[in-house]
Motif scaffolding. Structure first.
Motif, PDB file in Angstrom:
ATOM      1  N   PRO A   1     -60.058  17.604 102.712  1.00  0.00           N
ATOM      2  CA  PRO A   1     -60.567  18.629 101.806  1.00  0.00           C
ATOM      3  C   PRO A   1     -59.606  18.798 100.639  1.00  0.00           C
ATOM      4  O   PRO A   1     -58.389  18.727 100.808  1.00  0.00           O
ATOM      5  N   MET A   2     -60.152  18.986  99.458  1.00  0.00           N
ATOM      6  CA  MET A   2     -59.337  19.133  98.260  1.00  0.00           C
ATOM      7  C   MET A   2     -59.575  20.519  97.663  1.00  0.00           C
ATOM      8  O   MET A   2     -60.581  21.159  97.946  1.00  0.00           O
ATOM      9  N   LEU A   3     -58.678  20.940  96.830  1.00  0.00           N
ATOM     10  CA  LEU A   3     -58.811  22.195  96.109  1.00  0.00           C
ATOM     11  C   LEU A   3     -59.626  21.944  94.844  1.00  0.00           C
ATOM     12  O   LEU A   3     -59.361  20.991  94.111  1.00  0.00           O
ATOM     13  N   ASN A   4     -60.610  22.782  94.602  1.00  0.00           N
ATOM     14  CA  ASN A   4     -61.349  22.713  93.343  1.00  0.00           C
ATOM     15  C   ASN A   4     -60.478  23.362  92.271  1.00  0.00           C
ATOM     16  O   ASN A   4     -60.377  24.588  92.197  1.00  0.00           O
ATOM     17  N   ALA A   5     -59.838  22.544  91.463  1.00  0.00           N
ATOM     18  CA  ALA A   5     -58.915  23.047  90.450  1.00  0.00           C
ATOM     19  C   ALA A   5     -59.629  23.918  89.422  1.00  0.00           C
ATOM     20  O   ALA A   5     -59.019  24.788  88.810  1.00  0.00           O
ATOM     21  N   ALA A   6     -60.942  23.707  89.246  1.00  0.00           N
ATOM     22  CA  ALA A   6     -61.715  24.504  88.292  1.00  0.00           C
ATOM     23  C   ALA A   6     -62.040  25.895  88.859  1.00  0.00           C
ATOM     24  O   ALA A   6     -62.334  26.815  88.100  1.00  0.00           O
ATOM     25  N   ARG A   7     -62.007  26.021  90.184  1.00  0.00           N
ATOM     26  CA  ARG A   7     -62.357  27.290  90.845  1.00  0.00           C
ATOM     27  C   ARG A   7     -63.608  27.899  90.230  1.00  0.00           C
ATOM     28  O   ARG A   7     -63.626  29.044  89.804  1.00  0.00           O
ATOM     29  N   SER A   8     -64.674  27.095  90.243  1.00  0.00           N
ATOM     30  CA  SER A   8     -65.910  27.462  89.553  1.00  0.00           C
ATOM     31  C   SER A   8     -67.114  27.339  90.481  1.00  0.00           C
ATOM     32  O   SER A   8     -67.159  26.431  91.310  1.00  0.00           O
ATOM     33  N   PRO A   9     -68.119  28.203  90.320  1.00  0.00           N
ATOM     34  CA  PRO A   9     -69.351  28.071  91.095  1.00  0.00           C
ATOM     35  C   PRO A   9     -70.300  27.016  90.527  1.00  0.00           C
ATOM     36  O   PRO A   9     -71.310  26.703  91.144  1.00  0.00           O
TER      37      PRO A   9
END
Length: 141
Positions: free
Chosen positions: A42-50
């Motif tokens: 699992p990776m982090l969504n760097a955009a932190r966007s829906p």
């Protein structure tokens, strides 16, 4: 066709649900040339966007170095759609640069009355999207 274990299927779905309402993203690596997804990353969504996902560039570089060291390749590249069906957007298609990978999309929106998510797999080569069958197995034979 994409064949993956129930355990990997469950991990991808769970990650997608946990990150909702933001899009989740990640990779499932496997031995180079095997086409077999084995290691869930699992990776982090760097955009932190829906509505958009982006792998952090330093995390992605680290991942590719690690896969190279382990003689692995990305077999599945996955992300979620939080408000739309599980189908690649124009942006998803433009960023698809692994022609041998299965692009899995999980929708955490109830868009088809089939339950709280959709799980679909696609091949994306030179901008052309082809949906493929998904087979979930208890274990690889």
């Amino acid at each position: 066709m994409l064949t993956l274990t129930k355990a990997l299927f469950d991990q991808i779905v769970e990650h997608s649900r946990q990150d909702h309402p933001d899009e989740a993203c990640g990779v499932v690596a496997g031995p180079a040339g095997s086409g077999r997804p084995e290691r869930f990353i699992p990776m982090l969504n760097a955009a932190r966007s829906p509505t958009f996902y982006e792998f952090d560039s330093s995390d992605l570089l680290k991942l590719y170095r690690e896969m190279d060291d382990r003689d692995e390749e990305p077999v599945i590249i996955y992300h979620s759609h939080t408000a739309t069906e599980a189908y690649p957007s124009r942006t998803d298609i433009s960023y698809a640069n692994e022609p041998d990978a299965h692009y899995v999309l999980v929708s955490t929106a109830d868009t088809d009355d089939a339950g709280p998510f959709q799980f679909r797999s696609f091949r994306i080569v030179n901008g052309e999207v082809t949906e493929e069958e998904v087979e979930v197995v208890a274990a690889y034979s």
